[in-house]
Design a protein around this motif. Structure first.
Motif: not given
Length: 512
Positions: A262-263, A285-289, A343-346, A416-419
């Protein structure tokens, strides 16, 4: 009938902020369904490469050090990782694995040859920490070793010999050599990586070429009690996965790896601390991908393996940023903030929810490298926000996944939007239910209604990992700035748990 005890692990983002207008609703199917998969404890595994201060000065200080140690391994590190319940540790790389020749790291330490670590800062590797040191350390940790074999610059014979050296109890040249080096009985080494990043630092191979290399190496490694992991795709290289699944006979393989970090951008990763909200949003956004990656790689695997016998092994994941100022760029040393806790939790929620296919994952890396759970400086040691998430989430290890549905508010930035909310749920062998939630929104407190489909509870207690800013972190000057505290933001009303999730926080709840 005794009341059920439910422990709910909730990962949140905390701080003073406005309350979101919408309410997130989560429904957990808490019934006992025999079809629900088990969340394999190995999803919570870690990674230790010969890179920077990951091994030397991290795990290993040598048995002559004044820092309290057991056979050269720091006692404070052992205690911290045991408390976190580390299930497995991958070693010696990473890119280093495909330049590592294991016989250089056995026998008397003063006789071991030194080499140049070409991948990571051209540091001198003296091989004082080798096979015996690593495997004995795993026994101290109560963790299963995951060995990464050298395919790039090694040979079939070399890897086959390493398997025999570490696992054989028969009389043969390799077990005799192990005994001559002071270890009578073999170790329990189940997990073996057949090369690393064959598409890159492991040899710049095509998938078609690597398939044949894997088949050859895997054949001579044997298929007794070992678990062979193929060097898998780089992020969204679905052709790589298709080629491996189509070309490798099922009897030769137990797992396929996937690497994804993720970066912000590969060439513009940004700082580990002092980052902007734009950098935070793009990193998340990178992490949730990761969810899309697992869904799409799993679809390919399902075509050839509908019974899901072959595991998807995400053996490198985590946040990757610019190194800290005035440090060796080849050592990949970075701080670890509440952004990393998010990042870790998601990511762990994603892994849990795909437990039918994801059966191992290894955070990169354990100490002093990338998204570490521990940082050291001489005799000092600190636990990072990521450590606390991993420790709080260990309630999911080997528990049964409970399906859930989420209707989440959005975290918006610009257009932009993310859950804002992610979640996963499980029931352990004692019937205790755990639910983990993440609020990645750094600006809004999130209101949640959690429905446990027929369950009723009387009270709730919990812990919270919270900080005023998503960029806050633990330093050697303030080693406990971010640490778990008592949480009081949840209440029970009949079958519904009402939760107020602050920004930048991690919570573990227990319901009675």
């Amino acid at each position: 009938m005794k009341a059920k005890l439910l422990s709910l692990s909730l990962v949140l983002c905390c701080g003073l902020a406005s309350v979101s207008q919408a309410q997130t609703t989560i429904t957990v199917a808490a019934g006992n369904n025999p079809a629900d998969p088990v969340i394999n404890k190995y999803i919570y595994s870690h990674f230790a490469e010969h890179l920077g201060r990951g091994i030397y000065g991290g795990f290993y200080v040598g048995d002559t050090s004044k820092i309290p140690n057991t056979n050269g391994v720091r006692n404070d590190v052992i205690a911290a990782l045991k408390k976190m319940k580390i299930p497995s540790l991958r070693w010696p790389g990473g890119c280093f694995a495909d330049t590592y020749h294991w016989k250089d790291g056995i026998g008397p330490k003063d006789k071991r040859p030194a080499i140049v670590n070409k991948w990571w800062g051209n540091a001198i590797e003296d091989n004082s920490f080798g096979t015996h040191d690593f495997l004995n350390m795993c026994e101290l940790l109560g963790a299963d070793p995951y060995m990464a074999g050298n395919v790039g610059s090694g040979s079939v014979q070399e890897l086959a010999d390493w398997v025999q050296y570490t696992t054989s109890d028969n009389k043969n040249p390799m077990s005799d050599l192990r005994r001559a080096n002071g270890r009578e009985k073999p170790w329990n080494v189940k997990f073996w990586g057949v090369g690393n990043e064959a598409w890159g630092c492991g040899g710049n191979m095509t998938p078609e070429y690597y398939v044949n290399e894997f088949r050859k190496y895997s054949t001579f490694m044997g298929n007794g009690n070992i678990f062979r992991v193929a060097s898998g795709a780089n992020v969204a290289d679905y052709h790589w996965t298709e080629t491996l699944m189509k070309g490798i006979p099922k009897g030769l393989i137990e797992g396929i790896a996937l690497h994804s970090y993720s970066f912000v951008e590969w060439d513009k990763k940004g700082p580990a601390t002092g980052f902007s909200e734009e950098q935070y949003f793009r990193t998340m956004k990178s992490a949730l991908f990761m969810d899309s990656l697992i869904i799409n790689h799993s679809k390919i695997m399902d075509k050839y393996d509908p019974n899901k016998k072959i595991a998807l092994v995400v053996d490198e994941w985590g946040g990757w940023y610019d190194v800290e100022p005035n440090t060796n760029p080849g050592f990949l040393f970075q701080q670890n903030s509440m952004r990393d806790a998010m990042i870790a939790g998601a990511t762990l929620n994603i892994f849990n929810n795909h437990a039918d296919r994801v059966r191992m994952a290894n955070l990169a890396q354990c100490i002093n490298v990338l998204q570490s759970v521990i940082l050291t400086d001489k005799d000092k040691m600190i636990l990072t926000p990521t450590y606390h998430v991993m420790e709080m989430y260990n309630v999911h290890q080997d528990a049964t996944l409970l399906p859930l549905t989420i209707k989440s508010d959005d975290y918006t930035f610009g257009t932009g939007k993310l859950p804002a909310i992610s979640a996963s749920a499980s029931r352990d062998k004692n019937g205790v239910i755990h639910i983990s939630l993440v609020n990645i929104d750094p600006n809004h407190v999130q209101k949640l209604a959690l429905n446990l489909s027929g369950e009723k509870f009387k009270g709730v207690t919990g812990r919270v990992l919270a900080s005023a800013k998503v960029g806050d972190y633990n330093s050697f000057a303030q080693p406990e700035k971010v640490k778990p505290e008592v949480f009081k933001g949840a209440s029970v009303k009949g079958e519904v748990i009402n939760i107020s999730m602050p920004t930048a926080s991690v919570v573990v709840l227990t319901l009675n």
